[in-house]
Design a protein around this motif. Structure first.
Motif, mmCIF file in Angstrom:
data_model
loop_
_atom_site.group_PDB
_atom_site.id
_atom_site.type_symbol
_atom_site.label_atom_id
_atom_site.label_comp_id
_atom_site.label_asym_id
_atom_site.label_seq_id
_atom_site.Cartn_x
_atom_site.Cartn_y
_atom_site.Cartn_z
ATOM 1 N N ALA A 1 4.852 5.030 2.181
ATOM 2 C CA ALA A 1 5.136 6.416 2.554
ATOM 3 C C ALA A 1 5.918 6.525 3.854
ATOM 4 C CB ALA A 1 3.839 7.207 2.663
ATOM 5 N N THR A 2 6.082 5.438 4.582
ATOM 6 C CA THR A 2 6.879 5.483 5.811
ATOM 7 C C THR A 2 8.375 5.380 5.520
ATOM 8 O OG1 THR A 2 6.746 3.078 6.183
ATOM 9 C CG2 THR A 2 4.978 4.437 7.097
ATOM 10 N N HIS B 1 2.152 14.787 4.686
ATOM 11 C CA HIS B 1 1.057 14.798 5.660
ATOM 12 C C HIS B 1 1.467 14.078 6.942
ATOM 13 C CE1 HIS B 1 -2.959 14.869 7.287
ATOM 14 N NE2 HIS B 1 -2.950 13.547 7.412
ATOM 15 N N ARG B 2 2.171 12.952 6.793
ATOM 16 C CA ARG B 2 2.624 12.214 7.971
ATOM 17 C C ARG B 2 3.578 13.057 8.815
ATOM 18 N NH1 ARG B 2 2.654 6.846 8.682
ATOM 19 N NH2 ARG B 2 4.790 6.989 9.498
ATOM 20 N N LEU C 1 1.713 12.000 0.731
ATOM 21 C CA LEU C 1 1.421 11.257 1.958
ATOM 22 C C LEU C 1 2.517 11.449 3.003
ATOM 23 C CD1 LEU C 1 0.069 7.826 0.633
ATOM 24 C CD2 LEU C 1 -1.170 9.448 2.073
ATOM 25 N N ARG C 2 3.768 11.438 2.566
ATOM 26 C CA ARG C 2 4.876 11.618 3.504
ATOM 27 C C ARG C 2 4.833 13.004 4.139
ATOM 28 N NH1 ARG C 2 9.800 10.487 -0.099
ATOM 29 N NH2 ARG C 2 10.952 11.366 1.657
ATOM 30 N N GLU D 1 -2.298 19.221 5.307
ATOM 31 C CA GLU D 1 -2.637 18.717 3.989
ATOM 32 C C GLU D 1 -1.792 19.411 2.931
ATOM 33 O OE1 GLU D 1 -4.524 16.251 3.179
ATOM 34 O OE2 GLU D 1 -5.310 15.853 5.197
ATOM 35 N N SER E 1 0.830 -1.201 0.000
ATOM 36 C CA SER E 1 0.000 0.000 0.000
ATOM 37 C C SER E 1 0.864 1.250 0.000
ATOM 38 C CB SER E 1 -0.924 0.024 1.231
ATOM 39 O OG SER E 1 -0.180 0.266 2.412
ATOM 40 N N GLN E 2 0.306 2.331 -0.545
ATOM 41 C CA GLN E 2 1.005 3.607 -0.543
ATOM 42 C C GLN E 2 1.236 4.091 0.883
ATOM 43 O OE1 GLN E 2 2.477 5.162 -2.794
ATOM 44 N NE2 GLN E 2 1.445 5.105 -4.767
ATOM 45 N N GLU E 3 0.293 3.798 1.787
ATOM 46 C CA GLU E 3 0.410 4.267 3.163
ATOM 47 C C GLU E 3 1.648 3.674 3.832
ATOM 48 O OE1 GLU E 3 -2.358 3.260 1.739
ATOM 49 O OE2 GLU E 3 -3.473 5.159 1.716
ATOM 50 N N VAL E 4 1.884 2.378 3.621
ATOM 51 C CA VAL E 4 3.082 1.757 4.193
ATOM 52 C C VAL E 4 4.326 2.251 3.455
ATOM 53 C CG1 VAL E 4 4.284 -0.415 4.635
ATOM 54 C CG2 VAL E 4 1.810 -0.258 5.000
ATOM 55 N N ARG F 1 2.977 9.357 -3.089
ATOM 56 C CA ARG F 1 3.637 9.000 -1.838
ATOM 57 C C ARG F 1 4.310 10.226 -1.209
ATOM 58 N NH1 ARG F 1 5.392 5.090 -3.756
ATOM 59 N NH2 ARG F 1 7.568 5.539 -4.224
#
Length: 293
Positions: free
Chosen positions: A123-124, A227-228, A224-225, A233, A118-121, A221
């Motif tokens: 992006a870490t 935002h994390r 997303l990074r 946003e 996933s993109q969410e993972v 990604r």
């Protein structure tokens, strides 16, 4: 500050080969396959959860996990596989985070991770490296390890394919050739991208936005990074294809998260307080901090 690299690829692609070369350059390599075994060791909460979900048939006589029995269930049933992943993946991620945090400061930490989906993972990580090998080669490698051809193909089919995996990767390493060819590709990746990224994050100065246009899933990604790192946003304004820079705007208040932005791979651009650039010299990114109306 740590630089986190994911090395991913399908079963039989040769992730361990790439990770071995990176380790030779001084990277701290953490093998998620090993962690996956660790979190379901006898007496662990992970094994208890698996036994509860799948019943005593997946436990060996000595109380350990009967991997062939479990594999025969999850590789034939996508829903069962999702149940298993829901148990093991959070445990593996938590253990990886624990080991990464214990690495020496300014280390390059490599996660050899087969199931990055996933993109969410993705992006870490600062950089996601995909390892590609032709299907026939992967099947042959698994057969050489003792699998039947049917089992090898079932295991490959149970994972995402390389087209989907490509959307999660910033760089590709082809591992079909001679070992020395793969070693050379990884050496180039280390020299041309990873070392500059590590230096940029450690020194807190961006490389600028002079690299290639963002490809695969890098643009999504990147947002997303951001935002994390900031909780703000980010807005993708323009570019990111055809050689044009990806222009991204963040609220000016994100400057309060300056150290977090640098840790995430977006150090300040020297001489321009309103811009951040990528640590990765291959990313054509123009990150602006602007007042939002």
């Amino acid at each position: 500050m740590l630089l986190l690299i994911a090395v991913t690829g399908g079963i039989g692609a040769g992730k361990s080969t790439v990770s071995r070369v990176l380790a030779g350059h001084g990277a701290v390599v953490i093998d998620s396959d090993r962690l996956a075994r660790e979190v379901v060791a006898p007496g662990s909460p992970g094994l208890a959860a698996i036994g509860e979900a799948f019943g005593p048939a997946v436990l060996a006589a000595d109380g350990s996990l009967d991997r062939p029995a479990l594999g025969s269930i999850v590789f034939a049933d996508p829903d069962a596989r999702k149940v298993l992943e829901g148990i093991t993946h959070p445990l593996v991620r938590a253990r990886f985070a624990e080991l990464a945090a214990a690495a020496p400061e300014d280390s390059v930490v490599v996660n050899d991770i087969p199931l990055l989906v996933s993109q969410e993972v993705a992006a870490t990580f600062h950089l996601v490296v995909g390892v590609h090998v032709e299907l026939a080669t992967r099947v042959r490698r698994l057969v050489d390890r003792g699998h039947t051809e049917a089992d090898a193909r079932a295991r490959i089919a149970a994972q995402i394919d390389d087209e989907a995996r490509g959307g999660l990767c910033d760089a590709w390493i082809g591992n079909d050739g001679a070992p020395e060819d793969t070693d050379q590709l990884v050496d180039e990746l280390w020299r041309e991208r990873i070392v500059p990224m590590r230096n940029a994050v450690a020194n807190g100065v961006a490389t600028g936005w002079t690299g290639e246009s963002l490809r695969h899933g890098s643009a999504a990604r990147t947002v997303l990074r951001l935002h994390r790192a900031t909780g703000q946003e980010a807005t993708r304004v323009a570019g990111g294809a055809g050689g044009a820079p990806l222009v991204v705007e963040l609220p000016a208040s994100a400057a309060e998260s300056g150290e977090a932005l640098t840790r995430a791979g977006f150090p300040p651009v020297a001489g321009d307080a309103d811009r951040r650039g990528p640590a990765d010299p291959a990313l054509n990114l123009d990150l602006r901090l602007v007042e939002m109306s």
